[in-house]
Design a protein around this motif. Structure first.
Motif, mmCIF file in Angstrom:
data_model
loop_
_atom_site.group_PDB
_atom_site.id
_atom_site.type_symbol
_atom_site.label_atom_id
_atom_site.label_comp_id
_atom_site.label_asym_id
_atom_site.label_seq_id
_atom_site.Cartn_x
_atom_site.Cartn_y
_atom_site.Cartn_z
ATOM 1 N N TRP A 93 32.503 46.093 34.359
ATOM 2 C CA TRP A 93 33.251 46.100 35.620
ATOM 3 C C TRP A 93 34.736 45.855 35.386
ATOM 4 N N VAL A 94 35.076 44.886 34.552
ATOM 5 C CA VAL A 94 36.488 44.542 34.365
ATOM 6 C C VAL A 94 37.258 45.671 33.694
ATOM 7 N N GLU A 95 36.585 46.524 32.943
ATOM 8 C CA GLU A 95 37.276 47.636 32.283
ATOM 9 C C GLU A 95 37.580 48.789 33.242
ATOM 10 N N ARG A 96 36.826 48.904 34.312
ATOM 11 C CA ARG A 96 37.028 50.052 35.202
ATOM 12 C C ARG A 96 37.516 49.672 36.593
ATOM 13 N N VAL A 97 37.588 48.377 36.902
ATOM 14 C CA VAL A 97 37.936 47.968 38.260
ATOM 15 C C VAL A 97 39.333 48.458 38.627
ATOM 16 N N SER A 98 39.494 48.845 39.890
ATOM 17 C CA SER A 98 40.778 49.337 40.369
ATOM 18 C C SER A 98 40.905 49.008 41.859
ATOM 19 N N PRO A 99 42.150 49.012 42.390
ATOM 20 C CA PRO A 99 42.345 48.725 43.812
ATOM 21 C C PRO A 99 41.474 49.609 44.694
ATOM 22 N N GLY A 100 40.882 48.989 45.718
ATOM 23 C CA GLY A 100 39.985 49.687 46.630
ATOM 24 C C GLY A 100 38.530 49.431 46.333
ATOM 25 N N ASP A 101 38.219 49.007 45.103
ATOM 26 C CA ASP A 101 36.841 48.661 44.765
ATOM 27 C C ASP A 101 36.427 47.412 45.538
ATOM 28 N N ASP A 102 35.114 47.214 45.693
ATOM 29 C CA ASP A 102 34.664 46.017 46.390
ATOM 30 C C ASP A 102 33.615 45.267 45.578
ATOM 31 N N PHE A 103 33.431 44.002 45.944
ATOM 32 C CA PHE A 103 32.381 43.167 45.368
ATOM 33 C C PHE A 103 32.100 42.047 46.353
ATOM 34 N N VAL A 104 31.093 41.241 46.063
ATOM 35 C CA VAL A 104 30.685 40.178 46.977
ATOM 36 C C VAL A 104 30.914 38.827 46.316
ATOM 37 N N LEU A 105 31.406 37.879 47.101
ATOM 38 C CA LEU A 105 31.764 36.561 46.595
ATOM 39 C C LEU A 105 31.132 35.491 47.471
ATOM 40 N N SER A 106 30.708 34.381 46.836
ATOM 41 C CA SER A 106 30.279 33.201 47.593
ATOM 42 C C SER A 106 30.935 31.965 46.994
ATOM 43 N N GLY A 107 31.269 31.018 47.819
ATOM 44 C CA GLY A 107 31.999 29.826 47.391
ATOM 45 C C GLY A 107 33.249 29.681 48.258
ATOM 46 N N PRO A 108 34.205 28.842 47.836
ATOM 47 C CA PRO A 108 34.294 28.158 46.541
ATOM 48 C C PRO A 108 33.495 26.864 46.485
ATOM 49 N N MET A 109 33.286 26.391 45.233
ATOM 50 C CA MET A 109 32.597 25.139 44.989
ATOM 51 C C MET A 109 33.285 24.450 43.810
ATOM 52 N N GLY A 110 33.158 23.132 43.735
ATOM 53 C CA GLY A 110 33.764 22.399 42.634
ATOM 54 C C GLY A 110 33.821 20.921 42.926
ATOM 55 N N LYS A 111 33.647 20.099 41.886
ATOM 56 C CA LYS A 111 33.607 18.659 42.089
ATOM 57 C C LYS A 111 34.750 17.922 41.408
#
Length: 241
Positions: A93-111
């Motif tokens: 993914w990191v080699e081909r990602v470009s503006p306009g692409d999408d993905f899903v995120l959950s968070g943030p989390m951290g202690k």
């Protein structure tokens, strides 16, 4: 859903992906080293069905965790930094990602949190934890002192580490000192000067290196367990699928 807005190479091996999401509007940071879980499509997008698609259901089993950088809850923007290596889900993914692409995120989390009552820090990271380290340093108060150790492949991977605090940074290059990824962090015990009672310690690196360093800090250096946060960012020998 997150939409990529910009892709920038910070170093030859570290790529920053900036993005925007309506789900991040109004979200506040929970930790300087906050992390998010991301689900990546095999192509540019999960398509019009989004999280209802069969591809997303399958991709959730291969979700990855990264540091969330530059979170702006007002605009709903943020970034993640990915090390460019491997041929797994994130590697492709990191080699081909470009503006306009999408993905899903959950968070943030951290202690991990910064307590103004403490002014002495020991911070250790390899390249996988470097984004979190940069966020921590950027948020340290001006009266703080930090001893910092960073393991990366070579001089080309050195990054600016802006901070208002006084920071003494030592870069450990595998190209100079040898060893596989994570091995320099694992052998840092003799080089740690600040470790001890009253020092806030944060370590982010390979799992075995984290275990070795954590044991030294608690049993030999006299660090306070309550002030120590040691996080395994990856495990040697476990290939990314």
């Amino acid at each position: 859903m997150c939409v990529v807005t910009e892709v920038v190479d910070l170093t030859p091996r570290l790529r920053r992906v900036r993005f925007r999401s309506e789900d991040l509007v109004g979200v506040e940071s929970v930790s300087p080293a906050q992390r998010v879980t991301i689900v990546l499509p095999e192509r540019a997008s999960f398509g019009p069905e989004g999280v209802a698609s069969a591809e997303y259901s399958a991709a959730r089993r291969k979700r990855r965790t990264y540091t969330l950088c530059d979170l702006d809850g007002e605009s709903g923007t943020a970034a993640i930094d990915l090390v460019r290596h491997g041929d797994g889900v994130a590697g492709r993914w990191v080699e081909r990602v470009s503006p306009g692409d999408d993905f899903v995120l959950s968070g943030p989390m951290g202690k991990f949190h910064l307590d103004p009552a403490y002014t002495r820090y020991l911070l250790v990271a390899d390249e996988t934890a470097l984004p979190a380290l940069r966020e921590i340093l950027a948020q340290l108060p001006a009266q703080a002192f930090a001893e910092v150790h960073v393991e990366v492949a070579d001089e080309a991977e050195r990054l600016d580490l802006p901070t208002s605090a006084t920071a003494e940074v030592t870069w450990w290059f595998r190209s100079v000192h040898g060893g596989a990824s994570g091995e320099l962090v694992q052998g840092l015990a003799p080089h740690l000067r600040t470790a001890g009672p009253g020092v806030v310690v944060w370590v982010g690196a390979e799992a075995d290196a984290v275990t070795t360093l954590r044991t030294h800090l608690l049993t030999s250096a006299g660090c306070d367990r309550r002030l120590l946060d040691a996080v395994a960012y990856w495990r040697r020998g476990r290939a990314e699928s």
